[in-house]
Design an enzyme around this catalytic site. Structure first.
Site, PDB file in Angstrom:
ATOM      1  N   ASP A 136       0.858  -1.187   0.000  1.00  0.00           N
ATOM      2  CA  ASP A 136       0.000   0.000   0.000  1.00  0.00           C
ATOM      3  C   ASP A 136       0.895   1.239   0.000  1.00  0.00           C
ATOM      4  O   ASP A 136       1.611   1.484   0.972  1.00  0.00           O
ATOM      5  CB  ASP A 136      -0.899  -0.012   1.235  1.00  0.00           C
ATOM      6  CG  ASP A 136      -2.030   1.003   1.159  1.00  0.00           C
ATOM      7  OD1 ASP A 136      -1.888   1.988   0.397  1.00  0.00           O
ATOM      8  OD2 ASP A 136      -3.041   0.828   1.858  1.00  0.00           O
ATOM      9  N   ARG A 138      -0.268   4.404  -0.557  1.00  0.00           N
ATOM     10  CA  ARG A 138      -1.078   5.616  -0.441  1.00  0.00           C
ATOM     11  C   ARG A 138      -0.581   6.520   0.686  1.00  0.00           C
ATOM     12  O   ARG A 138      -0.014   6.061   1.663  1.00  0.00           O
ATOM     13  CB  ARG A 138      -2.543   5.247  -0.179  1.00  0.00           C
ATOM     14  CG  ARG A 138      -3.221   4.583  -1.356  1.00  0.00           C
ATOM     15  CD  ARG A 138      -4.614   4.110  -1.026  1.00  0.00           C
ATOM     16  NE  ARG A 138      -4.598   3.027  -0.035  1.00  0.00           N
ATOM     17  CZ  ARG A 138      -5.690   2.411   0.400  1.00  0.00           C
ATOM     18  NH1 ARG A 138      -6.879   2.774  -0.056  1.00  0.00           N
ATOM     19  NH2 ARG A 138      -5.592   1.436   1.284  1.00  0.00           N
TER      20      ARG A 138
END
Length: 214
Positions: A136, A138
């Site tokens: 991930d 983000r």
């Protein structure tokens, strides 16, 4: 990482009328926020508590072209986006932060490469790692200035991901409630959701009831 407000306009949708706000970061990347009932009006009429200013219902939604625009059944992103818009309208006060970080931050091309690996039997986490990419990538720093623009520092957060609660808390935004958002489960994405639950810490019911079979 810096962000600036660019413009706003009215946005009528099938779910109701929103204010749409556009922000831009220093790389020229555009992020969007849809709001209802913000900035807060003291003693605003809200069905959950008409006597006090409501705590906004907020979702942080990362862009998913395949799910949001093309109605992909490989994920639950499209139904989450649609349900969020509907629930914010029903609640009467809230914000949808639509962040331009496709594929959990790895970009559209790498996301489709990961899809190809998933077609070979790998789960979503394994596919990213096989490509040499993070599980991930983000970031959520933009959430604070976006919410501050409409005077929000306390939220009810629509998410199954407890990491988002931690991110906002670390940014100085109080999360008073985590509101589950398990929607759009189907025979093609139930394994994907199980991976998010079992390997990525998402809080999802152990019994993933399939809403429909494509």
């Amino acid at each position: 990482m810096s962000y600036q407000f660019i413009t706003r306009a009215d946005l009528p949708t099938q779910y109701g009328d929103f204010d749409i706000h556009v922000f831009e970061n220093e790389q020229g990347q555009e992020h969007v926020m849809l709001t209802v009932g913000l900035p807060l009006v003291e003693h605003q009429d809200i069905k959950n508590n008409p006597e006090l200013p409501p705590i906004p219902l907020v979702r942080i939604h990362s862009e998913c072209l395949t799910g949001d625009a093309f109605a992909s059944l490989k994920c639950d992103c499209g139904p989450q986006l649609q349900t969020t818009m509907q629930r914010i309208q029903e609640y009467g006060c809230g914000a949808l932060l639509y962040l331009r970080q496709e594929g959990r931050g790895i970009g559209l091309t790498n996301k489709i490469r990961a899809y190809a690996l998933q077609d070979q039997g790998h789960d979503t986490l394994e596919a990213n790692l096989l490509l040499g990419l993070p599980a991930d990538a983000r970031v959520y720093d933009m959430c604070r200035p976006m919410l501050a623009h409409v005077g929000v520092n306390k939220v009810r957060l629509l998410t199954n991901n407890p990491a988002k609660v931690d991110y906002l808390t670390n940014l100085g935004i109080e999360v008073v409630d985590r509101v589950p958002l398990v929607v759009g489960v189907n025979a093609l994405n139930s394994a994907y959701l199980s991976t998010k639950r079992d390997k990525m810490g998402h809080i999802i019911d152990s019994d993933l009831t399939v809403d429909f079979k494509p």
